[in-house]
Design a protein around this motif. Structure first.
Motif, PDB file in Angstrom:
ATOM      1  N   LYS A 193      60.432  29.948 -21.721  1.00 15.17           N
ATOM      2  CA  LYS A 193      59.651  29.332 -22.792  1.00 15.17           C
ATOM      3  C   LYS A 193      58.961  28.061 -22.331  1.00 15.17           C
ATOM      4  CE  LYS A 193      60.611  29.151 -27.127  1.00 15.17           C
ATOM      5  NZ  LYS A 193      61.239  28.994 -28.464  1.00 15.17           N
ATOM      6  N   ALA A 194      59.584  27.344 -21.410  1.00 14.54           N
ATOM      7  CA  ALA A 194      58.950  26.122 -20.913  1.00 14.54           C
ATOM      8  C   ALA A 194      57.685  26.460 -20.135  1.00 14.54           C
ATOM      9  CB  ALA A 194      59.928  25.345 -20.029  1.00 14.54           C
ATOM     10  N   ASN A 195      57.728  27.542 -19.338  1.00 13.11           N
ATOM     11  CA  ASN A 195      56.519  27.952 -18.625  1.00 13.11           C
ATOM     12  C   ASN A 195      55.443  28.438 -19.580  1.00 13.11           C
ATOM     13  OD1 ASN A 195      56.755  27.901 -15.510  1.00 13.11           O
ATOM     14  ND2 ASN A 195      58.775  28.581 -16.194  1.00 13.11           N
ATOM     15  N   PHE A 196      55.836  29.113 -20.647  1.00 16.74           N
ATOM     16  CA  PHE A 196      54.874  29.562 -21.657  1.00 16.74           C
ATOM     17  C   PHE A 196      54.193  28.354 -22.312  1.00 16.74           C
ATOM     18  CE2 PHE A 196      53.467  30.838 -25.835  1.00 16.74           C
ATOM     19  CZ  PHE A 196      52.938  32.108 -25.651  1.00 16.74           C
ATOM     20  N   LEU A 197      55.002  27.359 -22.710  1.00 18.13           N
ATOM     21  CA  LEU A 197      54.446  26.166 -23.342  1.00 18.13           C
ATOM     22  C   LEU A 197      53.586  25.384 -22.356  1.00 18.13           C
ATOM     23  CD1 LEU A 197      54.524  24.687 -26.098  1.00 18.13           C
ATOM     24  CD2 LEU A 197      56.348  23.261 -25.155  1.00 18.13           C
ATOM     25  N   LEU A 198      54.001  25.360 -21.098  1.00 17.82           N
ATOM     26  CA  LEU A 198      53.209  24.684 -20.063  1.00 17.82           C
ATOM     27  C   LEU A 198      51.834  25.333 -19.945  1.00 17.82           C
ATOM     28  CD1 LEU A 198      53.096  22.574 -17.770  1.00 17.82           C
ATOM     29  CD2 LEU A 198      54.047  24.326 -16.253  1.00 17.82           C
ATOM     30  N   ALA A 199      51.769  26.655 -20.026  1.00 21.19           N
ATOM     31  CA  ALA A 199      50.478  27.342 -19.978  1.00 21.19           C
ATOM     32  C   ALA A 199      49.605  26.939 -21.159  1.00 21.19           C
ATOM     33  CB  ALA A 199      50.700  28.858 -19.979  1.00 21.19           C
ATOM     34  N   GLN A 200      50.207  26.809 -22.343  1.00 23.62           N
ATOM     35  CA  GLN A 200      49.444  26.375 -23.531  1.00 23.62           C
ATOM     36  C   GLN A 200      48.856  24.986 -23.331  1.00 23.62           C
ATOM     37  OE1 GLN A 200      52.421  26.908 -26.682  1.00 23.62           O
ATOM     38  NE2 GLN A 200      51.205  28.593 -27.476  1.00 23.62           N
ATOM     39  N   VAL A 201      49.661  24.073 -22.789  1.00 22.28           N
ATOM     40  CA  VAL A 201      49.189  22.702 -22.593  1.00 22.28           C
ATOM     41  C   VAL A 201      48.072  22.672 -21.554  1.00 22.28           C
ATOM     42  CG1 VAL A 201      49.838  20.377 -21.883  1.00 22.28           C
ATOM     43  CG2 VAL A 201      51.413  21.725 -23.267  1.00 22.28           C
ATOM     44  N   HIS A 202      48.272  23.380 -20.452  1.00 21.78           N
ATOM     45  CA  HIS A 202      47.230  23.418 -19.423  1.00 21.78           C
ATOM     46  C   HIS A 202      45.916  23.958 -19.991  1.00 21.78           C
ATOM     47  CE1 HIS A 202      49.108  21.954 -15.847  1.00 21.78           C
ATOM     48  NE2 HIS A 202      50.038  22.886 -15.780  1.00 21.78           N
ATOM     49  N   GLU A 203      46.002  24.983 -20.818  1.00 26.70           N
ATOM     50  CA  GLU A 203      44.769  25.544 -21.395  1.00 26.70           C
ATOM     51  C   GLU A 203      44.079  24.515 -22.290  1.00 26.70           C
ATOM     52  OE1 GLU A 203      43.564  29.745 -23.406  1.00 26.70           O
ATOM     53  OE2 GLU A 203      44.755  28.401 -24.639  1.00 26.70           O
ATOM     54  N   LYS A 204      44.869  23.815 -23.104  1.00 27.72           N
ATOM     55  CA  LYS A 204      44.286  22.802 -23.994  1.00 27.72           C
ATOM     56  C   LYS A 204      43.583  21.709 -23.194  1.00 27.72           C
ATOM     57  CE  LYS A 204      46.020  21.299 -27.765  1.00 27.72           C
ATOM     58  NZ  LYS A 204      46.881  20.606 -28.747  1.00 27.72           N
ATOM     59  N   LEU A 205      44.122  21.402 -22.013  1.00 26.95           N
ATOM     60  CA  LEU A 205      43.554  20.338 -21.193  1.00 26.95           C
ATOM     61  C   LEU A 205      42.474  20.846 -20.237  1.00 26.95           C
ATOM     62  CD1 LEU A 205      46.867  18.426 -20.368  1.00 26.95           C
ATOM     63  CD2 LEU A 205      45.041  17.673 -21.904  1.00 26.95           C
ATOM     64  N   GLY A 206      42.178  22.146 -20.307  1.00 28.63           N
ATOM     65  CA  GLY A 206      41.133  22.715 -19.466  1.00 28.63           C
ATOM     66  C   GLY A 206      41.572  23.066 -18.062  1.00 28.63           C
ATOM     67  N   HIS A 207      42.879  23.116 -17.820  1.00 32.90           N
ATOM     68  CA  HIS A 207      43.407  23.459 -16.487  1.00 32.90           C
ATOM     69  C   HIS A 207      43.651  24.972 -16.454  1.00 32.90           C
ATOM     70  CE1 HIS A 207      45.408  19.206 -16.842  1.00 32.90           C
ATOM     71  NE2 HIS A 207      44.090  19.128 -16.716  1.00 32.90           N
TER      72      HIS A 207
END
Length: 386
Positions: free
Chosen positions: A330-344
């Motif tokens: 779940k941490a990797n899933f949430l990390l993907a969400q944050v990266h997408e929001k930041l344009g990474h």
């Protein structure tokens, strides 16, 4: 499979290791077949593709729990091992508790056993199929009676059913509960220690080595039975996604029993689920001041920060979680969400590919093949909490 059957007897050694598969494994897959190869013992691998918590038995051994247990006794009589050890994780952990108790094994090691003691709570498939043996609905009496068996439970400190189980079983003198800092997937633990090490150390009752490697702790039951009963009831509410009711119960518990780590953590989790991010953030920071290594609290803090629009702070916190628990689904899933929001976007894809490899979450797979769907519209997999 073994001639179309869901068991395989192989290997050599004085002891016998019975290893049970987890849920959602493909046909022909025996858990630990490679991982336990370095452990010196005869091995009996048990599988099931039915996700039935073994209440439909094991093909080739029986169609019920009792039939399967009787077949296992016959195998043990034939093999004549010096000792019998039983190992399983998730649904396999439930099976380890079940068959280890029935067989009066020498050692039972159940990792994130994937159940409260009552199969009705988490064994939803078993109830819907109508095949749960009423006498086996609650494993507590079986485990309590198996006094010659040493039980070791390795449970996540951030997964409500694992904590519920710990509250119930830790009071038994022949049960030891080790709380670890990772999620519910066995692969996270195997990143830290091998199956052979886990077996050898716990069979020799060398708990300290396991605790040190997992950055865990022995769970000691609370001396107040009222606290235990009320916490258990609150955890069932979380498991049933009744987060508003859970918040109400846990807020009362925290005010009446200050300083209890479990009640504070699960209150924070429930506050996030009910949208009260600022209050949750405050509570998670309070937990981390007392226990800076609490991975679950860091993950909860990251969720709180993300809900409050503090994306960069959430990213920093999540990266700390990933360093400590790189296979935390779940941490990797949430990390993907944050990266997408930041344009990474490249980082988002890498994190999501890892999350999918751990959780096999179909929504993650869909996003990986069609990124037109914003990640923040996809609910996270429920693989490590509630």
């Amino acid at each position: 499979m073994n001639n179309g059957m869901d068991y395989l007897l192989c290997g050599d050694g004085k002891d016998l290791l019975i290893a049970l598969t987890a849920a959602n494994r493909p046909p022909g897959f025996f858990e630990y077949y490679k991982a336990a190869a370095q452990f010196s013992a005869k091995k009996l691998y048990l599988a099931t593709t039915k996700n039935s918590f073994f209440h439909l038995g094991v093909s080739g051994l029986g169609t019920t729990v009792q039939e399967t247990a009787n077949s296992l006794r016959k195998i043990i009589d034939d093999v004549k091992p010096a000792r019998v050890h039983v190992l399983g994780a998730s649904m396999g952990g439930y099976g380890a508790l079940l068959f280890g108790s029935l067989l009066q094994a020498d050692t039972v090691i159940a990792v994130n056993a994937g159940c409260d003691l009552e199969v009705v709570v988490l064994g939803q498939d078993a109830i819907r199929g109508g095949f749960t043996d009423p006498a086996l609905k609650d494993l507590f009496p079986l485990i309590a009676e198996a006094r010659r068996t040493r039980f070791y439970l390795l449970n996540s400190d951030s997964f409500a059913p694992d904590t519920h189980q710990a509250l119930a079983l830790a009071k038994l003198p022949h049960v030891r509960v080790i709380l670890h800092r990772y999620g519910h997937d066995l692969r996270e633990l195997l990143h830290c220690l091998s199956v052979a090490e886990l077996l050898e150390w716990l069979i020799d009752d060398d708990k300290d080595k396991v605790i040190q490697r997992l950055r865990g702790r022995i769970f000691h039951p609370d001396p107040d039975p009222d606290y235990t009963a009320r916490m258990s009831a609150a955890l069932v509410k979380i498991r049933n996604a009744d987060f508003f009711d859970a918040c109400e119960s846990l807020e009362t518990i925290v005010s009446e029993y200050p300083g209890r780590l479990e009640s504070s953590f699960f209150l924070g989790h429930s506050l996030v689920e009910t949208g009260r991010a600022l209050k949750a953030e405050t509570l998670f920071r309070q937990i981390l001041r007392g226990d800076p290594a609490h991975t679950g609290a860091k993950f909860g803090l990251a969720r709180s920060l993300l809900m409050r629009g503090r994306d960069e702070d959430a990213l920093t916190t999540l990266l700390q979680v990933i360093v400590e628990a790189p296979l935390y689904g779940k941490a990797n899933f949430l990390l993907a969400q944050v990266h997408e929001k930041l344009g990474h976007y490249d980082d988002a894809r890498a994190a999501m590919e890892l999350a999918y490899s751990i959780t096999e979450y179909q929504a993650a797979k869909k996003w990986l093949t069609d990124q037109r769907v914003p990640l923040d519209t996809i609910p996270p997999p429920r693989d490590a909490y509630a």
